[in-house]
Design a protein around this motif. Structure first.
Motif, PDB file in Angstrom:
ATOM      1  N   ARG A 246       0.966  -1.279   0.022  1.00 28.49           N
ATOM      2  CA  ARG A 246      -0.029  -0.015   0.195  1.00 28.49           C
ATOM      3  C   ARG A 246       0.900   1.211   0.036  1.00 28.49           C
ATOM      4  NH1 ARG A 246      -2.436  -0.020   5.323  1.00 28.49           N
ATOM      5  NH2 ARG A 246      -0.972  -1.722   5.611  1.00 28.49           N
ATOM      6  N   LEU A 247       0.184   2.307  -0.518  1.00 28.75           N
ATOM      7  CA  LEU A 247       0.647   3.636  -0.410  1.00 28.75           C
ATOM      8  C   LEU A 247      -0.239   4.835  -0.291  1.00 28.75           C
ATOM      9  CD1 LEU A 247       3.180   3.355  -3.901  1.00 28.75           C
ATOM     10  CD2 LEU A 247       3.821   3.631  -1.403  1.00 28.75           C
ATOM     11  N   TRP A 248       0.449   6.010   0.298  1.00 27.90           N
ATOM     12  CA  TRP A 248      -0.673   6.745   0.651  1.00 27.90           C
ATOM     13  C   TRP A 248       0.199   8.023   0.906  1.00 27.90           C
ATOM     14  CZ3 TRP A 248      -3.544  10.948   0.832  1.00 27.90           C
ATOM     15  CH2 TRP A 248      -4.749  10.939   0.464  1.00 27.90           C
ATOM     16  N   ASP A 249       0.991   8.288  -0.149  1.00 31.81           N
ATOM     17  CA  ASP A 249       2.006   9.384   0.151  1.00 31.81           C
ATOM     18  C   ASP A 249       1.476  10.831   0.697  1.00 31.81           C
ATOM     19  OD1 ASP A 249       4.454  11.083  -0.313  1.00 31.81           O
ATOM     20  OD2 ASP A 249       3.496  11.791  -1.847  1.00 31.81           O
ATOM     21  N   PRO A 271       1.456  -4.864   3.138  1.00 31.61           N
ATOM     22  CA  PRO A 271       2.133  -4.017   4.044  1.00 31.61           C
ATOM     23  C   PRO A 271       2.148  -2.578   3.430  1.00 31.61           C
ATOM     24  CG  PRO A 271       3.806  -5.384   2.809  1.00 31.61           C
ATOM     25  CD  PRO A 271       2.365  -5.842   2.686  1.00 31.61           C
ATOM     26  N   PHE A 272       2.495  -1.488   4.107  1.00 36.50           N
ATOM     27  CA  PHE A 272       2.480   0.008   3.952  1.00 36.50           C
ATOM     28  C   PHE A 272       3.854   0.540   3.670  1.00 36.50           C
ATOM     29  CE2 PHE A 272       1.957   4.432   5.006  1.00 36.50           C
ATOM     30  CZ  PHE A 272       1.040   4.865   4.105  1.00 36.50           C
ATOM     31  N   GLU A 273       4.011   1.125   2.419  1.00 33.80           N
ATOM     32  CA  GLU A 273       5.306   1.667   2.455  1.00 33.80           C
ATOM     33  C   GLU A 273       5.274   3.381   2.696  1.00 33.80           C
ATOM     34  OE1 GLU A 273       8.958   1.291  -0.115  1.00 33.80           O
ATOM     35  OE2 GLU A 273       7.832   2.752  -1.249  1.00 33.80           O
ATOM     36  N   HIS A 274       5.927   3.806   3.782  1.00 39.25           N
ATOM     37  CA  HIS A 274       5.734   5.191   4.173  1.00 39.25           C
ATOM     38  C   HIS A 274       6.664   6.138   3.249  1.00 39.25           C
ATOM     39  CE1 HIS A 274       4.490   3.566   8.158  1.00 39.25           C
ATOM     40  NE2 HIS A 274       3.680   4.694   8.258  1.00 39.25           N
ATOM     41  N   THR A 275       6.317   7.180   2.855  1.00 43.36           N
ATOM     42  CA  THR A 275       7.192   8.099   2.085  1.00 43.36           C
ATOM     43  C   THR A 275       7.110   9.438   2.852  1.00 43.36           C
ATOM     44  OG1 THR A 275       5.307   8.615   0.838  1.00 43.36           O
ATOM     45  CG2 THR A 275       6.861   7.214  -0.238  1.00 43.36           C
ATOM     46  N   SER A 308       8.149  -0.049  11.808  1.00 48.24           N
ATOM     47  CA  SER A 308       7.737  -1.331  12.781  1.00 48.24           C
ATOM     48  C   SER A 308       6.631  -1.877  11.920  1.00 48.24           C
ATOM     49  CB  SER A 308       7.337  -0.736  14.189  1.00 48.24           C
ATOM     50  OG  SER A 308       6.434   0.172  14.027  1.00 48.24           O
ATOM     51  N   ASN A 309       6.179  -2.790  12.913  1.00 47.72           N
ATOM     52  CA  ASN A 309       4.750  -3.091  12.399  1.00 47.72           C
ATOM     53  C   ASN A 309       4.500  -3.791  11.028  1.00 47.72           C
ATOM     54  OD1 ASN A 309       2.000  -3.818  12.965  1.00 47.72           O
ATOM     55  ND2 ASN A 309       1.417  -1.657  12.724  1.00 47.72           N
ATOM     56  N   GLN A 310       5.576  -4.319  10.324  1.00 50.31           N
ATOM     57  CA  GLN A 310       5.551  -4.714   9.132  1.00 50.31           C
ATOM     58  C   GLN A 310       5.154  -3.839   7.836  1.00 50.31           C
ATOM     59  OE1 GLN A 310       6.984  -7.986   9.618  1.00 50.31           O
ATOM     60  NE2 GLN A 310       5.230  -9.411   8.713  1.00 50.31           N
ATOM     61  N   ASN A 311       5.735  -2.666   8.183  1.00 51.30           N
ATOM     62  CA  ASN A 311       5.806  -1.444   7.150  1.00 51.30           C
ATOM     63  C   ASN A 311       7.118  -1.161   6.765  1.00 51.30           C
ATOM     64  OD1 ASN A 311       2.912  -1.704   6.857  1.00 51.30           O
ATOM     65  ND2 ASN A 311       2.588  -0.013   8.791  1.00 51.30           N
ATOM     66  N   THR A 312       7.296  -0.097   6.009  1.00 50.47           N
ATOM     67  CA  THR A 312       8.741   0.429   5.513  1.00 50.47           C
ATOM     68  C   THR A 312       8.612   1.740   5.558  1.00 50.47           C
ATOM     69  OG1 THR A 312       8.147   0.041   3.371  1.00 50.47           O
ATOM     70  CG2 THR A 312       8.867  -2.084   4.316  1.00 50.47           C
TER      71      THR A 312
END
Lengths: 500, 500
Positions: A246-249, A271-275, A308-312
């Protein structure tokens, strides 16, 4: 929707034929091999570079002449060396942004580096440097293209994209991730994503693919839920299918972020990738003005929050129009990497346990609001979108603690007022909290453990040289320029349990 | 002055008779054994505690009833344990302040702990705890006494002091240091210092003795030179003789501090002992209000400033009226000790070389002043009393560097405006500098190495994850609420020479 279904069936057949590869997203409740690799990478350097870098803008409409692109000290090796020195595991390069300008010599357009005064194939230079420095290589590619003539003919433009992605996926070695953006400009089906997905997986079987704003509230409707609210499994839906994450920049996930998302009645693990920007403001392409970076405390806290929590997490560290990453920005990410010990082991460092999450909280006052948005419970709800606000400048907020849990670190994310600077890029961030203290309640007495008359600002980390335990923790704001407001107040389990 | 001379001769004879002990100050250009021990201690915890602690005042006139002294949790063991945990080498206790109240049961007065509700002999408790925790014990004793009836009869009061000091020096083991204060209230000769000195040395031969404001500009005149100006050998004179070291509370020595001081035509070697408050304001006796401590960056820089160059430092960490040191203050000094690694070796840590001292400096403007006090050269003159100030809120200041000297750390001490808080004790410190950057000039170009939009404040330390070299260094203040002003701008040689 028949087309979608056909593709899904085709993908399913593919995956059955090659079960060992597992490169295609399938209904699951655990990460597949592609997702495991994504989570193992975990921490990447986002590099925004392109025609916008030379025009002091975030977005442009495809009409800036390629001749404007002219870095006089272009050095992608420096970019990746900094990424390596900072402990990033991968580099994510904007090979084409919404303006359509390509960082490689594409056969399918003249709007690219080859048409500019500096013809270096930046995609090759970065992918080569990634090999040299042992980092994985990933690309950002904008679906939305404001330059390409075929754009309005969905099928023709899909072919344009498929041709370009073929160039990218066959010319530069393995690509770990494909980050697609600008999906909002057409209906999801008009992007022909299943074909893109299939093409990508053909050349880089474990490439993780996603489109910004992956998830929506209802199937086939553009009605978004931000990651801060994605705390229920099997409640939200793919807007873009297929996708591996997932993405939500540039939003932050909830600490109770969930991983199960629906598509055509099936549940998928995502999982969610943070930007986030290294810069304190929303600043993707580097500007002529030197904008301050977030400080180390905030970067460290965000690192732990996001990985954390299976995200990046990817942090944007954009080169300037010289073609070099500015020293002060390199210093910030390298200092962060040193502080976190990112180069000491392959696995990313883990935070100590957050013992404040969802603990009962009360405040001396809450800022009056019809929908009750500023209550004390927002202060440790694991959601960076919500915040507590006081009705008065003098305020106290308390949380109940488990007195058997020792703690030695506290962080506070303050809401700041922001004014735009006359230079057009800089901002004035105005902390409200100017003096405050922290006290712990134990054995029927309050003990003050920290006193400060320096502003809190975006994020303040307070480290204690000993551990404390207590039934309650209190933050007293003794001076503020406006009613104090706090996004999150985190209390962390002690690294060592020794007490004084 | 005949009396003085007689004593001097007597002391000289004593020292000739016991040359091995060398406990008496003699003309010299190097530290004697007593001074060597003082320099080896180097870092002490000053403890102000007494009747003033219970009245929220710094000084009182000897009329506060002893009954007001009533700590309900008196615990000198805690004080010294904190000193040990913080890495202090000695504890310096105010056994009697200007008010005359004594922390031990003195046979010679009723104005002491024995006449109060809490009769614990605090001098004994602290000296015992020092033995227990392996710290040296030192005492502060005020010459000036606003309670003692015999005070106006100089000889009678000298006998009173000699009696009390005999109690102190015979009842509590070895005392490492005697810190005498309030000398301004009588003429130097009226204190009978040589007798005090002789008595002290009789019981604790290596006790280092001094009187606040040790040095004057001319013999027999009360015309002071502050330590920041003591940069010439054999130019200044003892006001109080004999003395083993210099005091000038709470001023900071010049980095070019000199050690040779004159008395009756002879030159003596005298190190300087710094006395600073942990608290951000001049706050010796703890108040009911919790005043913020200096932050770790400032404490670290002051530690190096004060313990370098054959000088020493004591930091005041006063217990509150409960009889306990407050946790937030203990945390500050213990965190400082951890950062400095004070418990790792017996020797105090050394700073890396300051490469900025006296380097040529220029500024975009200087605040207009008839006596030219605010010139750029004040910024790295090694004198914390002088400062550069700009004429405008936007300002730049530059210094020339030796481009063969790599650096990796910079500190900036800003002058702040101060307002008194309505609570009567707290202060508002208002930094002027709100946004700034640092750039280094090398190979014909300026490179920005740090950008911040957070205030500088009392002291900001900027650490670089790599080393830099350059011909010039520039500080650009891009936003300020008033014309920026800086006491000192330090640049330190790199710990490691690796470059990126």
């Amino acid at each position: 929707m028949m087309y979608w279904k056909k593709i899904s069936v085709m993908l399913l057949v593919c995956s059955l034929l090659h079960p060992a590869k597992a490169q295609v997203i399938k209904p699951a409740t655990r990460p597949n091999a592609t997702q495991q690799a994504l989570l193992q990478r975990g921490y990447g350097m986002f590099i925004h570079f392109g025609i916008n870098t030379f025009a002091d803008v975030e977005w442009s409409d495809g009409t800036i002449p390629a001749a404007r692109y002219q870095p006089d000290q272009l050095n992608p090796d420096q970019w990746v060396r900094i990424a390596r020195d900072a402990g990033f595991r991968y580099v994510l390069l904007t090979v084409k942004h919404h303006d359509g300008f390509c960082l490689w010599d594409s056969r399918y357009t003249d709007y690219d580096v080859a048409a500019s005064p500096v013809k270096t194939d930046v995609v090759k230079a970065v992918s080569d440097a990634c090999k040299k420095y042992g980092l994985q290589f990933a690309i950002y590619y904008s679906l939305w293209d404001r330059h390409e003539a075929s754009y309005k003919d969905h099928r023709a433009y899909a072919d344009y994209m498929l041709h370009q992605l073929t160039e990218l996926f066959t010319g530069y070695g393995t690509i770990a991730e494909l980050w697609l953006d600008g999906g909002w400009d057409k209906k999801p089906a008009d992007w022909y994503l299943p074909e893109i997905y299939q093409l990508v997986k053909k050349y880089s079987p474990h490439c993780a693919v996603s489109v910004n704003h992956t998830i929506v509230n209802e199937e086939d409707k553009r009605n978004y839920t931000v990651p801060g609210d994605m705390t229920t499994d099997n409640q939200y839906f793919f807007q873009y299918f297929p996708a591996d994450f997932r993405l939500w920049d540039p939003r932050l996930a909830n600490l109770a972020d969930k991983k199960q998302y629906l598509h055509e009645g099936q549940s998928y693990y995502l999982p969610f990738e943070h930007t986030i920007c290294l810069s304190k403001r929303w600043n993707w392409f580097e500007k002529s003005v030197e904008i301050p970076t977030r400080d180390l405390d905030e970067l460290e806290e965000l690192f732990y929050w996001c990985t954390s929590n299976q995200n990046t997490l990817v942090i944007n560290v954009p080169p300037s129009s010289t073609g070099l990453i500015r020293d002060y920005q390199a210093n910030a990410v390298i200092a962060l990497g040193k502080r976190l010990g990112l180069k000491k082991s392959r696995a990313l460092p883990q935070n100590t346990k957050r013992i404040s999450l969802l603990q009962p909280a009360t405040a001396s006052s809450n800022y009056p609001d019809a929908s009750n948005r500023y209550t004390a419970s927002a202060i440790n709800d694991g959601n960076m979108e919500t915040r507590w606000a006081s009705a008065d400048t003098v305020a106290q907020v308390e949380m109940v603690l488990n007195d058997r849990e020792p703690f030695d670190r506290i962080s506070i994310f303050e809401y700041q007022d922001v004014k735009n600077d006359p230079d057009g890029f800089s901002q004035w961030r105005i902390p409200r909290i100017q003096a405050y203290s922290l006290a712990v309640y134990n054995n029927k007495e309050w003990k003050t453990i920290y006193v400060s008359d320096e502003p809190i600002g975006d994020c303040r980390v307070i480290r204690f040289p000993r551990s404390y335990q207590g039934e309650r923790l209190r933050l007293s704001v003794t001076r503020a320029s406006a009613p104090p407001s706090i996004y999150e107040w985190n209390v962390y389990h002690a690294k060592e349990q020794q007490q004084r």
